[in-house]
Design an enzyme around this catalytic site. Structure first.
Site, mmCIF file in Angstrom:
data_model
loop_
_atom_site.group_PDB
_atom_site.id
_atom_site.type_symbol
_atom_site.label_atom_id
_atom_site.label_comp_id
_atom_site.label_asym_id
_atom_site.label_seq_id
_atom_site.Cartn_x
_atom_site.Cartn_y
_atom_site.Cartn_z
ATOM 1 N N SER A 141 0.877 -1.184 0.000
ATOM 2 C CA SER A 141 0.000 0.000 0.000
ATOM 3 C C SER A 141 0.903 1.220 0.000
ATOM 4 C CB SER A 141 -0.850 -0.010 1.273
ATOM 5 O OG SER A 141 -1.468 1.240 1.481
ATOM 6 N N TYR A 154 -1.760 -0.870 10.638
ATOM 7 C CA TYR A 154 -1.857 -1.058 9.174
ATOM 8 C C TYR A 154 -0.582 -0.568 8.497
ATOM 9 C CZ TYR A 154 -3.890 -0.907 4.450
ATOM 10 O OH TYR A 154 -4.146 -1.108 3.112
HETATM 11 N N1 LIG Z 1 -8.668 -0.164 -1.168
HETATM 12 C C1 LIG Z 1 -7.589 0.542 -0.992
HETATM 13 O O1 LIG Z 1 -7.613 1.780 -1.027
HETATM 14 C C2 LIG Z 1 -6.265 -0.140 -0.767
HETATM 15 C C3 LIG Z 1 -5.107 0.655 -0.836
HETATM 16 C C4 LIG Z 1 -3.872 0.056 -0.648
HETATM 17 C C5 LIG Z 1 -3.788 -1.301 -0.399
HETATM 18 N N2 LIG Z 1 -4.920 -2.040 -0.312
HETATM 19 C C6 LIG Z 1 -4.759 -3.461 -0.018
HETATM 20 O O2 LIG Z 1 -5.364 -4.235 -1.017
HETATM 21 C C7 LIG Z 1 -5.750 -5.495 -0.468
HETATM 22 C C8 LIG Z 1 -7.195 -5.771 -0.860
HETATM 23 O O3 LIG Z 1 -8.019 -4.770 -0.253
HETATM 24 P P1 LIG Z 1 -9.425 -4.308 -0.840
HETATM 25 O O4 LIG Z 1 -9.414 -2.827 -0.863
HETATM 26 O O5 LIG Z 1 -9.754 -5.075 -2.054
HETATM 27 O O6 LIG Z 1 -10.354 -4.720 0.407
HETATM 28 P P2 LIG Z 1 -11.607 -5.708 0.533
HETATM 29 O O7 LIG Z 1 -12.016 -5.606 1.950
HETATM 30 O O8 LIG Z 1 -12.589 -5.399 -0.537
HETATM 31 O O9 LIG Z 1 -10.971 -7.149 0.230
HETATM 32 C C9 LIG Z 1 -10.136 -7.802 1.141
HETATM 33 C C10 LIG Z 1 -10.429 -9.287 1.090
HETATM 34 O O10 LIG Z 1 -9.538 -9.956 1.989
HETATM 35 C C11 LIG Z 1 -10.275 -10.942 2.681
HETATM 36 N N3 LIG Z 1 -9.637 -11.291 3.948
HETATM 37 C C12 LIG Z 1 -9.590 -10.564 5.082
HETATM 38 N N4 LIG Z 1 -8.956 -11.250 6.050
HETATM 39 C C13 LIG Z 1 -8.597 -12.443 5.505
HETATM 40 C C14 LIG Z 1 -7.921 -13.580 6.003
HETATM 41 N N5 LIG Z 1 -7.504 -13.650 7.286
HETATM 42 N N6 LIG Z 1 -7.702 -14.619 5.172
HETATM 43 C C15 LIG Z 1 -8.141 -14.571 3.881
HETATM 44 N N7 LIG Z 1 -8.805 -13.537 3.371
HETATM 45 C C16 LIG Z 1 -9.029 -12.472 4.171
HETATM 46 C C17 LIG Z 1 -11.646 -10.308 2.882
HETATM 47 O O11 LIG Z 1 -12.647 -11.272 3.198
HETATM 48 C C18 LIG Z 1 -11.857 -9.620 1.543
HETATM 49 O O12 LIG Z 1 -12.493 -10.468 0.624
HETATM 50 C C19 LIG Z 1 -5.503 -5.400 1.027
HETATM 51 O O13 LIG Z 1 -4.274 -6.004 1.351
HETATM 52 C C20 LIG Z 1 -5.431 -3.905 1.264
HETATM 53 O O14 LIG Z 1 -4.666 -3.588 2.407
HETATM 54 C C21 LIG Z 1 -6.163 -1.508 -0.481
#
Ligand SMILES: NC(=O)c1ccc[n+]([C@@H]2O[C@H](COP(=O)([O-])OP(=O)(O)OC[C@H]3O[C@@H](n4cnc5c(N)ncnc54)[C@H](O)[C@@H]3O)[C@@H](O)[C@H]2O)c1
Length: 250
Positions: A141, A154
């Site tokens: 991230s 985080y």
């Molecule tokens: N959305 C943003 O702005 C953003 C920015 C930077 C990084 N990210 C990263 O991208 C990744 C995906 O995030 P997103 O925005 O799609 O969020 P999201 O919440 O839509 O998806 C995350 C997924 O991870 C799953 N998950 C959570 N805990 C888990 C576990 N213990 N085992 C297996 N699966 C698990 C959830 O059920 C969900 O389906 C994450 O690592 C997040 O930190 C997101």
């Protein structure tokens, strides 16, 4: 990606789901989808199948070593190899100042985001090394590159992922296996909706932080992941590719 076997964690939603579908659209033979959310995971698997790849959902909590080991074993048992692994599952944790974060807050976020990526790579890399080829993409991230208030666990977990990525890349660099990370900016997913609690003003505040004047889409992150997993990036390893609409350029 033609004929490749791909594993995506956190594939039930957001960036992970878009990534699983993008690999199918790019010609992957099979995509194994891992998540704790069975409903979302099965729905995403159907979308992957419609996009043209074999799809298998395996319920997996990435913070549990036995479940992660079983996930990789199941992938190899079903499809014979593992070409690409996207370690994307992550949680945002509770929004609070560092001094108000509890030990439980810290443990829950580090367990999924940092330990999860460590456990996944520990299971995936031996298979790739034995094949003499493979590509891992970890989901970091911009919070792994710069600090963010009210999100200490985080931020720590995402900085950890970048260090793990560099170390793993060095350890397998002569074995035909590459390890990289993607660092998304603010991307419109369920995670961001939880942070803003659906409040339009809070979301507008996030848009203002993005130099391009909008939030990213899951597809835009998926495209970067597919590139890092493909032969087009074959001289890239140990790298964190920032895909953030200019956020960290400020
Ligand atoms: N959305 C943003 O702005 C953003 C920015 C930077 C990084 N990210 C990263 O991208 C990744 C995906 O995030 P997103 O925005 O799609 O969020 P999201 O919440 O839509 O998806 C995350 C997924 O991870 C799953 N998950 C959570 N805990 C888990 C576990 N213990 N085992 C297996 N699966 C698990 C959830 O059920 C969900 O389906 C994450 O690592 C997040 O930190 C997101």
């Amino acid at each position: 990606m033609s004929g490749e076997i791909v594993l995506v964690t956190g594939a039930a939603s957001g960036i992970g789901r878009a990534t699983a579908i993008a690999f199918a659209a790019a010609g992957a033979k099979a995509v194994v989808l891992a998540d704790v959310d069975e409903t979302g995971g099965n729905e995403a698997a159907r979308q992957v199948a419609r996009a043209g790849a074999q799809a298998e959902f395996v319920r997996t909590d990435v913070s549990k070593p036995a479940e992660v080991d079983r996930l990789v074993q199941r992938t190899v048992q079903l499809f014979g190899r593992l070409d690409v692994a996207v370690n994307n599952a992550g949680i945002e944790g509770r929004s609070a100042r560092l001094v108000d974060q509890t030990e439980a807050d810290w443990d829950s976020v580090l367990d999924v985001n940092a330990k999860g990526v460590f456990l996944c790579m520990r299971a995936e890399l031996p298979q790739m090394v034995s094949q003499g080829s493979g590509a891992v993409v970890n989901m970091a991230s911009i919070a792994g590159v710069v600090g963010f208030t009210w999100a200490a666990p985080y931020v720590a977990s995402k900085h950890a992922i970048i260090g793990l990525t560099k170390t793993a890349a060095l350890e397998v660099s002569k074995k035909g296996v590459r390890v990289n990370a993607v660092a998304p900016g603010i991307v419109k997913t369920a995670m961001i909706d939880r942070v803003t609690k659906g409040d339009a003003r809070a979301e507008a505040g996030m848009v203002e932080l993005e130099p391009v004047g909008r939030l990213g889409t899951p597809d835009e992150i998926a495209n970067a992941v597919v590139w890092l997993a493909s032969d087009r990036s074959r001289f890239v390893t140990g790298e964190t590719l920032v895909v953030d609409g200019g956020y960290v350029a400020r």
